[in-house]
Design a protein around this motif. Structure first.
Motif, PDB file in Angstrom:
ATOM      1  N   ARG A 393     -83.287   3.421  -6.014  1.00 44.63           N
ATOM      2  CA  ARG A 393     -82.459   2.295  -5.574  1.00 44.63           C
ATOM      3  C   ARG A 393     -81.230   2.106  -6.458  1.00 44.63           C
ATOM      4  NH1 ARG A 393     -82.592   1.525  -0.775  1.00 44.63           N
ATOM      5  NH2 ARG A 393     -83.622   3.532  -0.752  1.00 44.63           N
ATOM      6  N   GLY A 394     -81.062   2.922  -7.501  1.00 39.58           N
ATOM      7  CA  GLY A 394     -79.900   2.811  -8.361  1.00 39.58           C
ATOM      8  C   GLY A 394     -80.161   2.093  -9.666  1.00 39.58           C
ATOM      9  N   LYS A 395     -81.428   2.010 -10.066  1.00 39.95           N
ATOM     10  CA  LYS A 395     -81.793   1.296 -11.292  1.00 39.95           C
ATOM     11  C   LYS A 395     -81.194   1.969 -12.532  1.00 39.95           C
ATOM     12  CE  LYS A 395     -85.988   2.076 -12.807  1.00 39.95           C
ATOM     13  NZ  LYS A 395     -85.990   2.960 -11.660  1.00 39.95           N
ATOM     14  N   SER A 396     -81.425   3.262 -12.659  1.00 42.00           N
ATOM     15  CA  SER A 396     -80.901   3.983 -13.827  1.00 42.00           C
ATOM     16  C   SER A 396     -79.378   4.051 -13.797  1.00 42.00           C
ATOM     17  CB  SER A 396     -81.484   5.399 -13.872  1.00 42.00           C
ATOM     18  OG  SER A 396     -82.896   5.356 -14.033  1.00 42.00           O
ATOM     19  N   PHE A 397     -78.791   4.161 -12.609  1.00 45.01           N
ATOM     20  CA  PHE A 397     -77.334   4.205 -12.501  1.00 45.01           C
ATOM     21  C   PHE A 397     -76.720   2.893 -12.993  1.00 45.01           C
ATOM     22  CE2 PHE A 397     -77.958   8.068 -10.529  1.00 45.01           C
ATOM     23  CZ  PHE A 397     -76.806   8.623  -9.996  1.00 45.01           C
ATOM     24  N   THR A 398     -77.362   1.778 -12.669  1.00 48.24           N
ATOM     25  CA  THR A 398     -76.839   0.480 -13.102  1.00 48.24           C
ATOM     26  C   THR A 398     -76.923   0.342 -14.611  1.00 48.24           C
ATOM     27  OG1 THR A 398     -77.520  -0.513 -11.002  1.00 48.24           O
ATOM     28  CG2 THR A 398     -77.068  -2.002 -12.825  1.00 48.24           C
ATOM     29  N   VAL A 565     -80.810 -11.967 -19.156  1.00 45.59           N
ATOM     30  CA  VAL A 565     -80.056 -11.523 -17.983  1.00 45.59           C
ATOM     31  C   VAL A 565     -80.909 -10.539 -17.208  1.00 45.59           C
ATOM     32  CG1 VAL A 565     -77.981 -10.341 -17.177  1.00 45.59           C
ATOM     33  CG2 VAL A 565     -77.846 -11.886 -19.128  1.00 45.59           C
ATOM     34  N   ARG A 566     -80.966 -10.753 -15.885  1.00 39.06           N
ATOM     35  CA  ARG A 566     -81.828  -9.916 -15.051  1.00 39.06           C
ATOM     36  C   ARG A 566     -81.041  -9.424 -13.841  1.00 39.06           C
ATOM     37  NH1 ARG A 566     -87.270 -11.523 -15.929  1.00 39.06           N
ATOM     38  NH2 ARG A 566     -87.428 -12.846 -17.767  1.00 39.06           N
ATOM     39  N   PHE A 567     -81.265  -8.182 -13.502  1.00 41.55           N
ATOM     40  CA  PHE A 567     -80.602  -7.582 -12.342  1.00 41.55           C
ATOM     41  C   PHE A 567     -81.658  -6.879 -11.514  1.00 41.55           C
ATOM     42  CE2 PHE A 567     -78.075  -4.392 -10.057  1.00 41.55           C
ATOM     43  CZ  PHE A 567     -77.076  -5.210  -9.544  1.00 41.55           C
ATOM     44  N   ALA A 568     -81.840  -7.356 -10.283  1.00 45.14           N
ATOM     45  CA  ALA A 568     -82.862  -6.792  -9.400  1.00 45.14           C
ATOM     46  C   ALA A 568     -82.200  -6.122  -8.214  1.00 45.14           C
ATOM     47  CB  ALA A 568     -83.819  -7.887  -8.927  1.00 45.14           C
ATOM     48  N   LEU A 569     -82.366  -4.817  -8.106  1.00 46.63           N
ATOM     49  CA  LEU A 569     -82.019  -4.126  -6.877  1.00 46.63           C
ATOM     50  C   LEU A 569     -83.197  -4.264  -5.918  1.00 46.63           C
ATOM     51  CD1 LEU A 569     -80.895  -2.265  -9.531  1.00 46.63           C
ATOM     52  CD2 LEU A 569     -79.603  -1.292  -7.649  1.00 46.63           C
ATOM     53  N   THR A 614     -74.783 -11.542  -5.492  1.00 44.22           N
ATOM     54  CA  THR A 614     -75.295 -10.234  -5.077  1.00 44.22           C
ATOM     55  C   THR A 614     -74.177  -9.225  -5.309  1.00 44.22           C
ATOM     56  OG1 THR A 614     -76.707 -11.254  -3.416  1.00 44.22           O
ATOM     57  CG2 THR A 614     -76.282  -8.907  -3.205  1.00 44.22           C
ATOM     58  N   VAL A 615     -74.439  -8.213  -6.113  1.00 47.85           N
ATOM     59  CA  VAL A 615     -73.393  -7.343  -6.649  1.00 47.85           C
ATOM     60  C   VAL A 615     -73.527  -5.933  -6.081  1.00 47.85           C
ATOM     61  CG1 VAL A 615     -72.291  -6.482  -8.746  1.00 47.85           C
ATOM     62  CG2 VAL A 615     -73.458  -8.696  -8.770  1.00 47.85           C
ATOM     63  N   ARG A 616     -72.385  -5.388  -5.650  1.00 46.04           N
ATOM     64  CA  ARG A 616     -72.285  -3.966  -5.324  1.00 46.04           C
ATOM     65  C   ARG A 616     -71.768  -3.259  -6.568  1.00 46.04           C
ATOM     66  NH1 ARG A 616     -68.027  -4.342  -0.824  1.00 46.04           N
ATOM     67  NH2 ARG A 616     -67.597  -6.305  -1.865  1.00 46.04           N
ATOM     68  N   CYS A 617     -72.619  -2.511  -7.220  1.00 42.70           N
ATOM     69  CA  CYS A 617     -72.257  -1.914  -8.508  1.00 42.70           C
ATOM     70  C   CYS A 617     -71.295  -0.746  -8.317  1.00 42.70           C
ATOM     71  CB  CYS A 617     -73.499  -1.432  -9.240  1.00 42.70           C
ATOM     72  SG  CYS A 617     -74.577  -2.767  -9.769  1.00 42.70           S
ATOM     73  N   TYR A 618     -70.423  -0.585  -9.303  1.00 45.45           N
ATOM     74  CA  TYR A 618     -69.554   0.580  -9.317  1.00 45.45           C
ATOM     75  C   TYR A 618     -70.410   1.845  -9.484  1.00 45.45           C
ATOM     76  CZ  TYR A 618     -65.604  -2.608 -10.008  1.00 45.45           C
ATOM     77  OH  TYR A 618     -64.665  -3.592  -9.856  1.00 45.45           O
ATOM     78  N   LEU A 619     -69.857   2.961  -9.051  1.00 46.52           N
ATOM     79  CA  LEU A 619     -70.574   4.231  -9.110  1.00 46.52           C
ATOM     80  C   LEU A 619     -70.062   5.080 -10.262  1.00 46.52           C
ATOM     81  CD1 LEU A 619     -72.482   6.415  -7.946  1.00 46.52           C
ATOM     82  CD2 LEU A 619     -70.577   7.151  -6.504  1.00 46.52           C
ATOM     83  N   ALA A 620     -70.991   5.618 -11.025  1.00 42.76           N
ATOM     84  CA  ALA A 620     -70.682   6.632 -12.037  1.00 42.76           C
ATOM     85  C   ALA A 620     -71.785   7.680 -11.941  1.00 42.76           C
ATOM     86  CB  ALA A 620     -70.615   6.021 -13.434  1.00 42.76           C
ATOM     87  N   ASP A 621     -71.504   8.792 -11.258  1.00 42.73           N
ATOM     88  CA  ASP A 621     -72.529   9.823 -11.092  1.00 42.73           C
ATOM     89  C   ASP A 621     -72.616  10.681 -12.351  1.00 42.73           C
ATOM     90  OD1 ASP A 621     -70.305  11.472 -10.982  1.00 42.73           O
ATOM     91  OD2 ASP A 621     -70.393  11.755  -8.814  1.00 42.73           O
ATOM     92  N   ALA A 622     -73.381  11.757 -12.275  1.00 37.82           N
ATOM     93  CA  ALA A 622     -73.621  12.581 -13.465  1.00 37.82           C
ATOM     94  C   ALA A 622     -72.325  13.188 -14.003  1.00 37.82           C
ATOM     95  CB  ALA A 622     -74.628  13.683 -13.132  1.00 37.82           C
ATOM     96  N   GLU A 623     -71.445  13.657 -13.117  1.00 37.87           N
ATOM     97  CA  GLU A 623     -70.181  14.235 -13.571  1.00 37.87           C
ATOM     98  C   GLU A 623     -69.286  13.170 -14.191  1.00 37.87           C
ATOM     99  OE1 GLU A 623     -68.330  16.312 -10.409  1.00 37.87           O
ATOM    100  OE2 GLU A 623     -69.967  17.760 -10.141  1.00 37.87           O
ATOM    101  N   ASP A 624     -69.251  11.987 -13.577  1.00 35.13           N
ATOM    102  CA  ASP A 624     -68.463  10.902 -14.150  1.00 35.13           C
ATOM    103  C   ASP A 624     -68.991  10.521 -15.528  1.00 35.13           C
ATOM    104  OD1 ASP A 624     -67.096  10.903 -11.772  1.00 35.13           O
ATOM    105  OD2 ASP A 624     -68.235   9.244 -10.914  1.00 35.13           O
ATOM    106  N   ALA A 625     -70.320  10.432 -15.655  1.00 38.12           N
ATOM    107  CA  ALA A 625     -70.916  10.052 -16.933  1.00 38.12           C
ATOM    108  C   ALA A 625     -70.584  11.078 -18.022  1.00 38.12           C
ATOM    109  CB  ALA A 625     -72.427   9.907 -16.775  1.00 38.12           C
ATOM    110  N   GLU A 626     -70.643  12.358 -17.674  1.00 41.81           N
ATOM    111  CA  GLU A 626     -70.321  13.393 -18.669  1.00 41.81           C
ATOM    112  C   GLU A 626     -68.866  13.298 -19.114  1.00 41.81           C
ATOM    113  OE1 GLU A 626     -70.659  18.254 -19.248  1.00 41.81           O
ATOM    114  OE2 GLU A 626     -71.210  17.309 -17.349  1.00 41.81           O
ATOM    115  N   LYS A 627     -67.967  13.039 -18.162  1.00 43.12           N
ATOM    116  CA  LYS A 627     -66.553  12.894 -18.521  1.00 43.12           C
ATOM    117  C   LYS A 627     -66.348  11.698 -19.446  1.00 43.12           C
ATOM    118  CE  LYS A 627     -62.016  11.893 -16.527  1.00 43.12           C
ATOM    119  NZ  LYS A 627     -61.240  11.625 -15.284  1.00 43.12           N
TER     120      LYS A 627
END
Length: 739
Positions: A393-398, A565-569, A614-627
């Motif tokens: 659901r995007g837990k680790s991405f958040t 602070v709590r964030f629930a997807l 209710t938040v739509r989180c920004y995306l940072a995939d694996a390539e973005d994270a490495e950069k």
């Protein structure tokens, strides 16, 4: 009797009249609106006349809480002109710009490109369908010509008179029938002349066109066909379909809003004291519409939040399109905002951290966009943060998005641990002071031992921080709290620290009871005490309850409940949502289990501010994270803050562990290695201890530790070596204390 008037801010109706005694009602000169000061500091309502002197001066008082109310005004006009609430009116917050934003100097090129792209798409769409448009137009033009001829014939024959003649015949009225018949013949005579002239004119026009050049004939036909086709096509069926579908807005007006609130049980239309009222005119606000709602007296904003799902049903929209915001002036009033379309269906886009600029942990981190398109930021200092959701659901991405923000601040020390050992966090080894991933043995040692040692050191660091902060002079450390200057000054040795623990529940159930107790006690201490010392604890879990047994289970519950602070997807049920968001969140109307499965990276943020968006989180995939992490490492090298694991300080070990090192060289899927291959891998990966290692040496060392030498098949040959299972068993026996 004490009468306290309600607040008058222009958004709520005038309070009801004060209740008067019989003798007061009989006195027309009685006045209760101009208070006079009393010796007790309470404004006594003055009066004129004996009746008022006898009663009001002794029993009736009012306390002036607000400014004097204005004269009663007419009801607030709620609906704006037009069909529904989609006008192009000026929002109440400000004026529309004189020059549209798209025509500003910096936006002209992008606006021109967007317009060219749109028109190019429309042109290509219609160009492909042009032959079909021609076939349809030709057919419907023939139908249109037939309809036009039929209409002219009916006009000439006065067909509308048939009904009147039939009525006269039914009434047995020959005089009326003859009169209608004579008038009909007369009308047909002169209409026939007109029709004949039209035919003659049409023949003449046809002959003229026939004598023209071919291109002019074709041009005339091309001009007539669309007109005739428009006449012949069925109603509501255009020949040329639109290339771009225009969004259809849901009609929203006062009647629809009242229907929704009454259906939700927040009032009653037939009871004067239970009617819903409007405190302001409806207006456009971003990609939706808003209006101020006044609930009946005694109703609260919390009741409206609980009934949000029913309100959405009454409005005939999805629950994601309905947002309720508190009105600070009154607890019975709130702002209703209804989006034109589901605001959570479209992603927020990629993270602004891709600019790879240096950040500041003392400023809020960009997290995403809320339902109304507003940016949501999270101030990470002084709090511990819990992220919970179902798998995928995007837990680790958040959690990683927040960690990336901290990584771009070169003065923040990072400790990153992942209980599941996935690839999501491994690139943080570029900047992390300490890190481990999963529980499998590595060349750096036992990941569990690294984690426990980090917790021990961190607890000691937190205790020393409080001691040092209390000893610093007031001019350096006001109020005994960590400041930005102290955190960034290396002489104090108190940088802001971020501890990231993904799948934190795994560390409460390691298989070692004593170790479980130690880890749980350390984590509870840190989540309670560490944030105030500048240590941020960021945890993510897919199992927020039912972890461990006995004291460990109690410790995990305390650990979970002490996050500020709590964030629930998306979660599986409202009970799990309550565990992540905190007790009472479901009663307040916040339930992450109602988030649609199609939403990715969408969750409810609670505890960060007075609102719970209710938040739509920004995306940072694996390539973005490495950069981003590569840039963060460069920033830390420039600032001289690279430390620990990232600086290579854990690469050289004073002692070696042959069993653990041998276990770490097995690749995924390998069950055994021959002695020569194992010696080669150890020499390559840990040269400081195994540079001159031979097959005979490693065989003798492992056999002495209880690992049997067995046959290993390799490239069609049978060689002596060791099984991975045998090495793992020897490790387990060594770590298990003797009975």
């Amino acid at each position: 009797m004490t009468d306290i008037p309600t607040t008058t801010n222009g958004h709520r109706p005038t309070p009801p009249d004060l209740t008067l005694l019989p003798d007061q009602q009989a006195d027309p000169t009685l006045n209760l609106t101009a208070p006079t000061p009393s010796p007790l500091g309470i404004n006594r309502a003055p009066s004129t006349g004996p009746a008022a002197d006898r009663t009001v001066s002794e029993t009736s008082y009012e306390i002036n809480l607000d400014e004097e109310p204005s004269a009663p005004a007419s009801p607030v006009p709620v609906d704006l002109p037009g069909d529904g609430i989609v006008p192009g009116s000026v929002p109440t917050e400000g004026r529309r710009p004189i020059i549209p934003a798209g025509l500003h100097r910096g936006n002209r090129l992008a606006s021109a490109q967007a317009a060219a792209h749109r028109f190019g798409y429309v042109a290509a769409f219609h160009a492909v369908r042009l032959p079909w448009y021609g076939v349809q137009a030709a057919w419907w033009s023939v139908v249109g010509m037939a309809r036009l001829i039929n209409r002219q014939l009916r006009w000439w024959w006065v067909s509308e008179q048939y009904t009147l003649q039939q009525q006269a015949a039914n009434d047995n009225d020959p005089a009326m029938w003859l009169k209608l018949h004579r008038e009909g013949k007369s009308t047909r005579r002169w209409r026939g002349v007109v029709l004949a002239l039209q035919v003659i004119a049409l023949i003449i026009a046809t002959l003229i066109v026939a004598g023209l050049p071919l291109w002019m004939q074709l041009l005339t036909v091309a001009a007539l066909i669309p007109l005739l086709a428009h006449r012949g096509r069925p109603a509501g069926q255009p020949i040329i379909a639109p290339a771009v579908v225009t969004r259809r807005y849901r009609k929203l007006n006062s009647d629809v809003v009242l229907r929704a609130y009454y259906a939700a049980g927040l009032g009653h239309p037939d009871r004067a004291d239970q009617q819903i009222e409007f405190g302001a005119q409806m207006a456009r606000d971003g990609n939706g519409s808003k209006v101020l709602i006044n609930l009946p007296y005694g109703r609260t904003f919390a009741e409206a939040v609980k009934a949000r799902e029913k309100i959405a049903s009454g409005l005939d929209v999805s629950i994601a399109q309905v947002t309720l915001s508190r009105d600070p002036a009154s607890n019975r009033s709130h702002w209703l905002w209804v989006a034109d379309a589901d605001p959570l269906a479209s992603p927020a886009g990629r993270t602004p951290l891709l600019a790879c600029r240096e950040t500041d942990i003392w400023q809020p981190a960009p997290l995403g966009i809320d339902e109304r398109g507003r940016q949501v930021s999270l101030f990470m200092l002084w709090v511990s943060i819990l992220v919970g959701a179902q798998p995928r659901r995007g837990k680790s991405f958040t959690a990683r998005l927040l960690a990336l923000y901290a990584a771009l601040d070169p003065y923040v020390r990072l400790d990153v641990f992942d209980g599941k050992g996935s690839p999501d966090w491994r690139k943080f080894a570029l900047v992390a002071h300490s890190c481990s991933f999963g529980f499998a043995m590595t060349r750096d040692g036992d990941p569990l031992e690294i984690f426990v040692q980090m917790l021990r050191d961190l607890k000691t660091d937190v205790q020393h921080r409080y001691q040092r902060l209390s000893e610093l002079p007031v001019e350096v450390c006001p109020e005994g709290k960590l400041t930005r200057e102290i955190a960034r000054d290396p002489k104090y040795g108190m940088p802001v620290r971020l501890v990231v623990i993904d799948e934190c529940q795994e560390y409460f159930d390691t298989g070692d009871k004593e170790l479980n107790k130690e880890i749980s006690n350390l984590l509870v201490y840190l989540v309670k005490v560490a944030p105030a010392a500048g240590v941020i604890v960021l945890d993510a879990t897919q199992k927020p309850g039912g972890v461990g047994t006995g004291d460990v289970a109690t410790a995990f519950t305390s650990f979970r409940d002490n996050h500020q602070v709590r964030f629930a997807l998306r979660t599986g049920s409202y009970t799990v949502s309550d565990m992540v968001l905190g007790a009472g969140s479901y009663a307040e109307g916040f339930d992450s289990s109602v988030l649609l499965p199609s939403y990715k990276g969408v969750g409810i943020l609670r505890g960060a501010s007075d609102e719970t968006p209710t938040v739509r989180c920004y995306l940072a995939d694996a390539e973005d994270a490495e950069k981003i992490l590569t840039a963060a490492r460069a920033l830390r090298q420039r600032a001289g803050t690279l430390s620990g694991h990232a600086a290579g300080q854990t690469m050289i070990r004073e002692t070696r562990d042959v069993l653990a090192d041998a276990a770490s060289v097995f690749a995924s899927g390998e069950t055994g290695l021959d002695w020569a291959q194992m010696a080669t891998r150890l020499a390559e990966r840990i040269p400081e201890h195994y540079t001159d290692l031979t097959a005979e040496t490693i065989s003798a060392q492992l056999r002495a530790l209880g690992v049997s030498s067995v046959n290993i098949k390799r490239d069609g040959q049978v060689l002596k070596g060791a099984k991975q299972a045998a090495i793992t068993t020897a490790l387990a026996q060594r770590q298990t204390p003797a009975a």
